[in-house]
Design a protein around this motif. Sequence first.
Motif, PDB file in Angstrom:
ATOM      1  N   ILE A  65     -49.822  27.977  28.996  1.00 13.93           N
ATOM      2  CA  ILE A  65     -49.486  29.092  29.880  1.00 13.93           C
ATOM      3  C   ILE A  65     -49.835  30.436  29.232  1.00 13.93           C
ATOM      4  O   ILE A  65     -50.394  31.333  29.879  1.00 13.93           O
ATOM      5  CB  ILE A  65     -47.996  29.037  30.264  1.00 13.93           C
ATOM      6  N   VAL A  66     -49.526  30.586  27.943  1.00 11.83           N
ATOM      7  CA  VAL A  66     -49.859  31.843  27.260  1.00 11.83           C
ATOM      8  C   VAL A  66     -51.366  32.057  27.241  1.00 11.83           C
ATOM      9  O   VAL A  66     -51.856  33.166  27.511  1.00 11.83           O
ATOM     10  CB  VAL A  66     -49.281  31.851  25.830  1.00 11.83           C
ATOM     11  N   LEU A  67     -52.139  31.012  26.943  1.00 11.30           N
ATOM     12  CA  LEU A  67     -53.595  31.137  26.938  1.00 11.30           C
ATOM     13  C   LEU A  67     -54.122  31.476  28.326  1.00 11.30           C
ATOM     14  O   LEU A  67     -55.046  32.291  28.478  1.00 11.30           O
ATOM     15  CB  LEU A  67     -54.227  29.837  26.434  1.00 11.30           C
ATOM     16  N   ALA A  68     -53.543  30.844  29.348  1.00 10.97           N
ATOM     17  CA  ALA A  68     -53.974  31.127  30.720  1.00 10.97           C
ATOM     18  C   ALA A  68     -53.660  32.565  31.108  1.00 10.97           C
ATOM     19  O   ALA A  68     -54.470  33.231  31.771  1.00 10.97           O
ATOM     20  CB  ALA A  68     -53.296  30.152  31.686  1.00 10.97           C
ATOM     21  N   ILE A  69     -52.485  33.064  30.705  1.00 15.59           N
ATOM     22  CA  ILE A  69     -52.119  34.451  31.010  1.00 15.59           C
ATOM     23  C   ILE A  69     -53.061  35.427  30.315  1.00 15.59           C
ATOM     24  O   ILE A  69     -53.502  36.430  30.906  1.00 15.59           O
ATOM     25  CB  ILE A  69     -50.657  34.714  30.601  1.00 15.59           C
ATOM     26  N   ILE A  70     -53.398  35.147  29.042  1.00 10.95           N
ATOM     27  CA  ILE A  70     -54.319  36.025  28.315  1.00 10.95           C
ATOM     28  C   ILE A  70     -55.684  36.046  28.991  1.00 10.95           C
ATOM     29  O   ILE A  70     -56.298  37.113  29.172  1.00 10.95           O
ATOM     30  CB  ILE A  70     -54.446  35.559  26.846  1.00 10.95           C
ATOM     31  N   LEU A  71     -56.183  34.869  29.391  1.00  5.09           N
ATOM     32  CA  LEU A  71     -57.480  34.790  30.057  1.00  5.09           C
ATOM     33  C   LEU A  71     -57.446  35.514  31.400  1.00  5.09           C
ATOM     34  O   LEU A  71     -58.366  36.274  31.740  1.00  5.09           O
ATOM     35  CB  LEU A  71     -57.878  33.327  30.250  1.00  5.09           C
ATOM     36  N   ALA A  72     -56.380  35.290  32.181  1.00  2.00           N
ATOM     37  CA  ALA A  72     -56.262  35.940  33.487  1.00  2.00           C
ATOM     38  C   ALA A  72     -56.165  37.460  33.339  1.00  2.00           C
ATOM     39  O   ALA A  72     -56.741  38.213  34.135  1.00  2.00           O
ATOM     40  CB  ALA A  72     -55.049  35.402  34.229  1.00  2.00           C
ATOM     41  N   THR A  73     -55.448  37.909  32.301  1.00  6.75           N
ATOM     42  CA  THR A  73     -55.343  39.342  32.052  1.00  6.75           C
ATOM     43  C   THR A  73     -56.703  39.940  31.709  1.00  6.75           C
ATOM     44  O   THR A  73     -57.048  41.045  32.152  1.00  6.75           O
ATOM     45  CB  THR A  73     -54.347  39.626  30.913  1.00  6.75           C
ATOM     46  N   GLY A  74     -57.489  39.204  30.913  1.00  7.80           N
ATOM     47  CA  GLY A  74     -58.830  39.678  30.583  1.00  7.80           C
ATOM     48  C   GLY A  74     -59.718  39.804  31.801  1.00  7.80           C
ATOM     49  O   GLY A  74     -60.461  40.779  31.949  1.00  7.80           O
ATOM     50  N   VAL A  75     -59.642  38.821  32.706  1.00  8.12           N
ATOM     51  CA  VAL A  75     -60.431  38.881  33.946  1.00  8.12           C
ATOM     52  C   VAL A  75     -59.986  40.060  34.801  1.00  8.12           C
ATOM     53  O   VAL A  75     -60.798  40.799  35.368  1.00  8.12           O
ATOM     54  CB  VAL A  75     -60.288  37.551  34.726  1.00  8.12           C
ATOM     55  N   PHE A  76     -58.658  40.261  34.886  1.00  3.41           N
ATOM     56  CA  PHE A  76     -58.116  41.361  35.678  1.00  3.41           C
ATOM     57  C   PHE A  76     -58.508  42.717  35.091  1.00  3.41           C
ATOM     58  O   PHE A  76     -58.861  43.646  35.820  1.00  3.41           O
ATOM     59  CB  PHE A  76     -56.591  41.232  35.742  1.00  3.41           C
ATOM     60  N   ALA A  77     -58.457  42.820  33.754  1.00  2.00           N
ATOM     61  CA  ALA A  77     -58.749  44.095  33.100  1.00  2.00           C
ATOM     62  C   ALA A  77     -60.226  44.457  33.135  1.00  2.00           C
ATOM     63  O   ALA A  77     -60.588  45.616  32.909  1.00  2.00           O
ATOM     64  CB  ALA A  77     -58.265  44.063  31.647  1.00  2.00           C
ATOM     65  N   ALA A  78     -61.081  43.476  33.410  1.00  2.00           N
ATOM     66  CA  ALA A  78     -62.525  43.726  33.391  1.00  2.00           C
ATOM     67  C   ALA A  78     -63.029  44.387  34.668  1.00  2.00           C
ATOM     68  O   ALA A  78     -64.171  44.857  34.706  1.00  2.00           O
ATOM     69  CB  ALA A  78     -63.270  42.415  33.161  1.00  2.00           C
TER      70      ALA A  78
END
Length: 211
Positions: A65-78
């Motif tokens: 879940i933490v890895l998924a949140i980090i990845l999703a945050t990166g996609v959102f921030a891009a």
Amino acid sequence: MKKYFIAGMLVWAPLAITIWVMTWGLSVLDGVFGSVMSALMAILPSALKPALQSFRDLPGVGILIVLAIILATGVFAANFAGQWWIKLWDRIITHIPIVKSIYSSVKQVSGTLFSSNGNAFRKAVLIPYPRNGSWTIAFVTGTPAEEVAAKLGAEHVNVFLPTTPNPTSGFFMIVPRADIIELEMSVEEALKHIVSMGSVPPLSQSVPSAK
């Protein structure tokens, strides 16, 4: 017996250290998830706590879940919308006393270290340490602050001097640029050389041909 013991150590030591580092990293991620879940359990109704605890106890779920949140945050921030929200979040955080000092400092450091355009940890160098005539490998992290540079006079650079065999700890030093010797080896090769206490040569080092 000594020869066989050393041979066995050479087989198991790299594997054991690799597992230890990975376990430490995964435990940090799992700890972050556990802290969030504990906070949720403190505010949720008692009827939901058993189900939430059962979910928390699933092996590896926190890490995923933490890895998924980090990845999703990166996609959102891009994207453009994500950048707007991040700027808004930064403005809110920077108006909170005490928190703003810690947050801005950590943000600046992480941005410098992880930015592809930054110069931190992009160059391995030799510096004289702990005395003239002795040399060790360090990594350039930037240039001194304006006040420090003005007081020192001559041109200096900031370097990180890692310890061996654990390069995650070390010393921050400001050394004269004239005293450093730049190396051709990559940062990765220099780290391997440091961790191995000099016993593993860099891959880019030319190997003399056998006669």
